[in-house]
Design a protein around this motif. Sequence first.
Motif, PDB file in Angstrom:
ATOM      1  N   ALA A  80     -54.056   4.690  18.332  1.00 31.02           N
ATOM      2  CA  ALA A  80     -53.692   3.543  17.803  1.00 31.02           C
ATOM      3  C   ALA A  80     -53.853   2.146  18.721  1.00 31.02           C
ATOM      4  O   ALA A  80     -53.739   2.146  19.941  1.00 31.02           O
ATOM      5  CB  ALA A  80     -52.144   3.487  17.520  1.00 31.02           C
ATOM      6  N   VAL A  81     -54.303   1.356  18.102  1.00 27.21           N
ATOM      7  CA  VAL A  81     -54.305  -0.114  19.026  1.00 27.21           C
ATOM      8  C   VAL A  81     -53.725  -1.257  18.454  1.00 27.21           C
ATOM      9  O   VAL A  81     -53.636  -1.302  17.078  1.00 27.21           O
ATOM     10  CB  VAL A  81     -56.248  -0.542  18.974  1.00 27.21           C
ATOM     11  CG1 VAL A  81     -56.639  -0.752  17.856  1.00 27.21           C
ATOM     12  CG2 VAL A  81     -56.426  -1.467  20.047  1.00 27.21           C
ATOM     13  N   LEU A  82     -53.036  -2.223  19.063  1.00 26.92           N
ATOM     14  CA  LEU A  82     -52.521  -3.183  18.604  1.00 26.92           C
ATOM     15  C   LEU A  82     -53.487  -4.619  18.365  1.00 26.92           C
ATOM     16  O   LEU A  82     -54.259  -4.801  18.958  1.00 26.92           O
ATOM     17  CB  LEU A  82     -51.495  -3.797  19.642  1.00 26.92           C
ATOM     18  CG  LEU A  82     -50.280  -4.732  19.403  1.00 26.92           C
ATOM     19  CD1 LEU A  82     -49.570  -4.306  18.262  1.00 26.92           C
ATOM     20  CD2 LEU A  82     -49.808  -5.457  20.544  1.00 26.92           C
ATOM     21  N   GLY A  83     -53.284  -4.781  16.848  1.00 25.18           N
ATOM     22  CA  GLY A  83     -54.271  -5.985  16.492  1.00 25.18           C
ATOM     23  C   GLY A  83     -53.444  -7.350  16.238  1.00 25.18           C
ATOM     24  O   GLY A  83     -52.251  -7.624  16.989  1.00 25.18           O
ATOM     25  N   ASP A  84     -54.023  -8.216  15.819  1.00 22.15           N
ATOM     26  CA  ASP A  84     -53.527  -9.436  15.444  1.00 22.15           C
ATOM     27  C   ASP A  84     -52.106  -9.289  14.412  1.00 22.15           C
ATOM     28  O   ASP A  84     -52.197  -8.424  13.776  1.00 22.15           O
ATOM     29  CB  ASP A  84     -54.464 -10.383  14.754  1.00 22.15           C
ATOM     30  CG  ASP A  84     -55.625 -10.759  15.401  1.00 22.15           C
ATOM     31  OD1 ASP A  84     -55.436 -10.733  16.890  1.00 22.15           O
ATOM     32  OD2 ASP A  84     -56.933 -10.967  14.651  1.00 22.15           O
ATOM     33  N   GLY A  85     -51.263 -10.190  15.030  1.00 26.00           N
ATOM     34  CA  GLY A  85     -50.065 -10.396  14.082  1.00 26.00           C
ATOM     35  C   GLY A  85     -49.174  -9.011  14.240  1.00 26.00           C
ATOM     36  O   GLY A  85     -48.310  -8.545  13.414  1.00 26.00           O
ATOM     37  N   ASP A  86     -49.172  -8.432  15.476  1.00 24.68           N
ATOM     38  CA  ASP A  86     -48.391  -7.438  15.759  1.00 24.68           C
ATOM     39  C   ASP A  86     -48.437  -6.216  14.819  1.00 24.68           C
ATOM     40  O   ASP A  86     -47.490  -5.443  14.422  1.00 24.68           O
ATOM     41  CB  ASP A  86     -46.976  -7.512  16.185  1.00 24.68           C
ATOM     42  CG  ASP A  86     -46.776  -8.433  17.241  1.00 24.68           C
ATOM     43  OD1 ASP A  86     -47.612  -7.979  18.158  1.00 24.68           O
ATOM     44  OD2 ASP A  86     -45.446  -9.010  17.582  1.00 24.68           O
ATOM     45  N   VAL A  87     -49.699  -6.106  14.414  1.00 20.92           N
ATOM     46  CA  VAL A  87     -49.975  -4.880  13.319  1.00 20.92           C
ATOM     47  C   VAL A  87     -50.749  -3.572  14.217  1.00 20.92           C
ATOM     48  O   VAL A  87     -51.690  -4.156  14.945  1.00 20.92           O
ATOM     49  CB  VAL A  87     -51.003  -5.234  12.274  1.00 20.92           C
ATOM     50  CG1 VAL A  87     -51.314  -4.289  11.206  1.00 20.92           C
ATOM     51  CG2 VAL A  87     -50.161  -6.295  11.400  1.00 20.92           C
ATOM     52  N   LEU A  88     -50.242  -2.618  14.249  1.00 22.82           N
ATOM     53  CA  LEU A  88     -50.786  -1.502  14.577  1.00 22.82           C
ATOM     54  C   LEU A  88     -51.491  -0.753  14.102  1.00 22.82           C
ATOM     55  O   LEU A  88     -51.457  -0.339  12.565  1.00 22.82           O
ATOM     56  CB  LEU A  88     -49.586  -0.678  15.060  1.00 22.82           C
ATOM     57  CG  LEU A  88     -49.961   0.547  16.137  1.00 22.82           C
ATOM     58  CD1 LEU A  88     -50.144   0.189  17.628  1.00 22.82           C
ATOM     59  CD2 LEU A  88     -48.523   1.693  16.205  1.00 22.82           C
ATOM     60  N   THR A  89     -52.960  -0.362  14.112  1.00 21.78           N
ATOM     61  CA  THR A  89     -53.883   0.308  13.353  1.00 21.78           C
ATOM     62  C   THR A  89     -54.428   1.326  14.074  1.00 21.78           C
ATOM     63  O   THR A  89     -54.487   1.427  15.482  1.00 21.78           O
ATOM     64  CB  THR A  89     -55.042  -0.572  12.981  1.00 21.78           C
ATOM     65  OG1 THR A  89     -55.831  -1.137  14.175  1.00 21.78           O
ATOM     66  CG2 THR A  89     -54.808  -1.653  12.082  1.00 21.78           C
ATOM     67  N   GLY A  90     -54.624   2.426  13.243  1.00 17.76           N
ATOM     68  CA  GLY A  90     -55.124   3.832  14.142  1.00 17.76           C
ATOM     69  C   GLY A  90     -55.306   4.846  13.314  1.00 17.76           C
ATOM     70  O   GLY A  90     -55.691   4.664  12.042  1.00 17.76           O
ATOM     71  N   HIS A  91     -55.704   5.898  13.763  1.00 18.42           N
ATOM     72  CA  HIS A  91     -56.150   7.255  13.036  1.00 18.42           C
ATOM     73  C   HIS A  91     -55.329   8.468  13.427  1.00 18.42           C
ATOM     74  O   HIS A  91     -55.207   8.632  14.578  1.00 18.42           O
ATOM     75  CB  HIS A  91     -57.814   7.232  13.175  1.00 18.42           C
ATOM     76  CG  HIS A  91     -58.449   7.904  12.106  1.00 18.42           C
ATOM     77  ND1 HIS A  91     -58.861   7.251  10.902  1.00 18.42           N
ATOM     78  CD2 HIS A  91     -58.189   9.303  11.544  1.00 18.42           C
ATOM     79  CE1 HIS A  91     -59.311   7.912   9.907  1.00 18.42           C
ATOM     80  NE2 HIS A  91     -59.092   9.204  10.491  1.00 18.42           N
ATOM     81  N   LEU A  92     -55.113   9.194  12.669  1.00 19.44           N
ATOM     82  CA  LEU A  92     -54.430  10.462  12.987  1.00 19.44           C
ATOM     83  C   LEU A  92     -55.188  11.747  12.195  1.00 19.44           C
ATOM     84  O   LEU A  92     -55.622  11.791  11.089  1.00 19.44           O
ATOM     85  CB  LEU A  92     -53.098  10.373  12.246  1.00 19.44           C
ATOM     86  CG  LEU A  92     -52.133  11.514  12.454  1.00 19.44           C
ATOM     87  CD1 LEU A  92     -51.453  11.517  14.022  1.00 19.44           C
ATOM     88  CD2 LEU A  92     -50.964  11.704  11.383  1.00 19.44           C
ATOM     89  N   PHE A  93     -55.344  12.878  13.251  1.00 14.65           N
ATOM     90  CA  PHE A  93     -56.278  13.800  12.785  1.00 14.65           C
ATOM     91  C   PHE A  93     -55.272  14.944  12.763  1.00 14.65           C
ATOM     92  O   PHE A  93     -54.620  15.319  13.744  1.00 14.65           O
ATOM     93  CB  PHE A  93     -57.613  13.912  13.713  1.00 14.65           C
ATOM     94  CG  PHE A  93     -58.443  12.721  13.788  1.00 14.65           C
ATOM     95  CD1 PHE A  93     -59.355  12.900  12.910  1.00 14.65           C
ATOM     96  CD2 PHE A  93     -58.110  11.651  14.915  1.00 14.65           C
ATOM     97  CE1 PHE A  93     -60.210  11.606  12.928  1.00 14.65           C
ATOM     98  CE2 PHE A  93     -59.019  10.729  14.646  1.00 14.65           C
ATOM     99  CZ  PHE A  93     -60.067  10.653  13.768  1.00 14.65           C
ATOM    100  N   ILE A  94     -55.553  15.923  11.712  1.00 19.76           N
ATOM    101  CA  ILE A  94     -54.634  17.216  11.783  1.00 19.76           C
ATOM    102  C   ILE A  94     -55.872  18.352  12.074  1.00 19.76           C
ATOM    103  O   ILE A  94     -56.825  18.250  11.207  1.00 19.76           O
ATOM    104  CB  ILE A  94     -53.977  17.493  10.432  1.00 19.76           C
ATOM    105  CG1 ILE A  94     -53.149  16.190  10.331  1.00 19.76           C
ATOM    106  CG2 ILE A  94     -53.391  18.755  10.469  1.00 19.76           C
ATOM    107  CD1 ILE A  94     -52.500  16.409   8.876  1.00 19.76           C
ATOM    108  N   HIS A  95     -55.510  19.028  12.977  1.00 19.36           N
ATOM    109  CA  HIS A  95     -56.434  19.999  13.560  1.00 19.36           C
ATOM    110  C   HIS A  95     -56.783  20.955  12.213  1.00 19.36           C
ATOM    111  O   HIS A  95     -55.623  21.280  11.687  1.00 19.36           O
ATOM    112  CB  HIS A  95     -55.919  20.931  14.675  1.00 19.36           C
ATOM    113  CG  HIS A  95     -56.901  21.862  15.042  1.00 19.36           C
ATOM    114  ND1 HIS A  95     -58.100  21.461  15.806  1.00 19.36           N
ATOM    115  CD2 HIS A  95     -57.031  23.332  14.923  1.00 19.36           C
ATOM    116  CE1 HIS A  95     -58.780  22.603  16.064  1.00 19.36           C
ATOM    117  NE2 HIS A  95     -58.116  23.591  15.463  1.00 19.36           N
ATOM    118  N   ARG A  96     -58.243  21.004  11.822  1.00 22.43           N
ATOM    119  CA  ARG A  96     -58.530  22.045  10.733  1.00 22.43           C
ATOM    120  C   ARG A  96     -57.991  21.441   9.494  1.00 22.43           C
ATOM    121  O   ARG A  96     -57.543  22.178   8.436  1.00 22.43           O
ATOM    122  CB  ARG A  96     -58.191  23.313  11.097  1.00 22.43           C
ATOM    123  CG  ARG A  96     -58.965  23.850  12.315  1.00 22.43           C
ATOM    124  CD  ARG A  96     -58.724  25.166  12.303  1.00 22.43           C
ATOM    125  NE  ARG A  96     -59.937  25.716  11.417  1.00 22.43           N
ATOM    126  CZ  ARG A  96     -60.410  26.985  11.893  1.00 22.43           C
ATOM    127  NH1 ARG A  96     -59.782  27.591  12.674  1.00 22.43           N
ATOM    128  NH2 ARG A  96     -61.206  27.398  10.938  1.00 22.43           N
TER     129      ARG A  96
END
Length: 116
Positions: A80-96
């Motif tokens: 996750a990375v903090l973007g403009d306007g205090d919005v957190l964007t990211g990616h979640l991976f579930i193994h298999r």
Amino acid sequence: MKRLTGRWRIVEMDLWDQDAIDLVGPGFIEFDRDGTSEFGFIAVRGWMDCRWGTRDGRPLVEFSWDGDDEGDEISGRGWAVLGDGDVLTGHLFIHRGDDSAFRATPFSHANPRDWR
């Protein structure tokens, strides 16, 4: 790291709508200073091992995690990375399993949906 710590409300995911995200309770991702953090959405609950850094000058966290989905053990990784306007964007991976991008905003006492 300090700007990422705290409880964030998952407000959007690629694979699931808000009603699904909030199935068991408000979808969230929470980062603690000591790197032991957690998240929850739908019936998935995960406990993370976090590593802090920056990407393009913005606060970043990368993590591995393990947890459960309705009692079944699961694991994965994410970021996750903090973007403009205090919005957190990211990616979640579930193994298999599935993976999904997400957006999160700070939890708000003003929004009753955050505390149902």
